[in-house]
Design an enzyme around this catalytic site. Structure first.
Site, PDB file in Angstrom:
ATOM      1  N   GLY A  62       0.746  -1.611  -0.010  1.00  0.00           N
ATOM      2  CA  GLY A  62       0.296   0.283  -0.729  1.00  0.00           C
ATOM      3  C   GLY A  62       0.959   0.974   0.027  1.00  0.00           C
ATOM      4  O   GLY A  62       0.342   2.048  -0.004  1.00  0.00           O
ATOM      5  N   CYS A  63       1.622   0.986  -0.113  1.00  0.00           N
ATOM      6  CA  CYS A  63       3.137   1.521   0.655  1.00  0.00           C
ATOM      7  C   CYS A  63       3.261   2.759  -1.181  1.00  0.00           C
ATOM      8  O   CYS A  63       4.050   1.972  -1.509  1.00  0.00           O
ATOM      9  CB  CYS A  63       3.786   2.076   1.151  1.00  0.00           C
ATOM     10  SG  CYS A  63       3.811   2.376   2.935  1.00  0.00           S
ATOM     11  N   GLU A  64       3.635   3.936  -1.836  1.00  0.00           N
ATOM     12  CA  GLU A  64       3.657   3.815  -3.285  1.00  0.00           C
ATOM     13  C   GLU A  64       5.102   3.450  -3.510  1.00  0.00           C
ATOM     14  O   GLU A  64       6.272   3.346  -4.149  1.00  0.00           O
ATOM     15  CB  GLU A  64       3.942   5.821  -3.219  1.00  0.00           C
ATOM     16  CG  GLU A  64       3.992   5.681  -4.800  1.00  0.00           C
ATOM     17  CD  GLU A  64       3.148   6.986  -5.647  1.00  0.00           C
ATOM     18  OE1 GLU A  64       4.057   8.116  -5.588  1.00  0.00           O
ATOM     19  OE2 GLU A  64       2.137   7.371  -5.579  1.00  0.00           O
TER      20      GLU A  64
END
Length: 146
Positions: A62-64
């Protein structure tokens, strides 16, 4: 996020972050640029995670940007080691760890990320992708502490 090997217990205990020291720095910051500077300084202060621990199984989904999170429960308290390849994300990780590192399960369960970032003056200042990444990291921290 199953983790096969992880940093030593000493590594978890060596990380000293305290929101009572960080919050005043943000309260004194009169604008977004000063808060951004504090985030960057906090990111620089966090130790770099050894390359051996920058593995897919420790990545926060979910982290870019790439971000890795490790957890250890020691004497009923939860400790975290985390890193990112992006400086701003690493600083934001530091803010989250300052609120959750060395806390009990009950304290982490009560942690209100939205209220915390409101208090820091960061609500509405971060891009949607960074906000999503922070929520993913907070969710991972809470999942480890159940």
């Amino acid at each position: 996020m199953s983790q096969v090997s992880q940093p030593s217990q000493e590594t978890f205990l060596a990380l000293k972050l305290d929101s009572s020291e960080i919050l005043p720095l943000f309260a004194q910051a009169s604008n977004w640029q000063e808060r951004y500077r504090q985030i960057m300084l906090l990111g620089k202060a966090l130790p770099k995670l050894d390359e051996a621990f920058r593995v897919e199984s420790a990545q926060v989904r979910g982290c870019e940007s790439s971000a890795w999170l490790y957890h250890s429960e020691i004497a009923g308290k939860h400790y975290f080691v985390a890193d990112s390849d992006a400086r701003i994300v690493k600083g934001l990780i530091g803010l989250l760890l300052a609120a959750c590192h060395g806390k009990t399960s009950a304290e982490i369960a009560r942690f209100d990320i939205e209220g915390y970032f409101d208090m820091l003056g960061l609500t509405g200042q971060l891009s949607p992708s960074r906000t999503n990444g922070l929520f993913a990291l907070a969710k991972a921290i809470k999942a480890f502490s159940v």
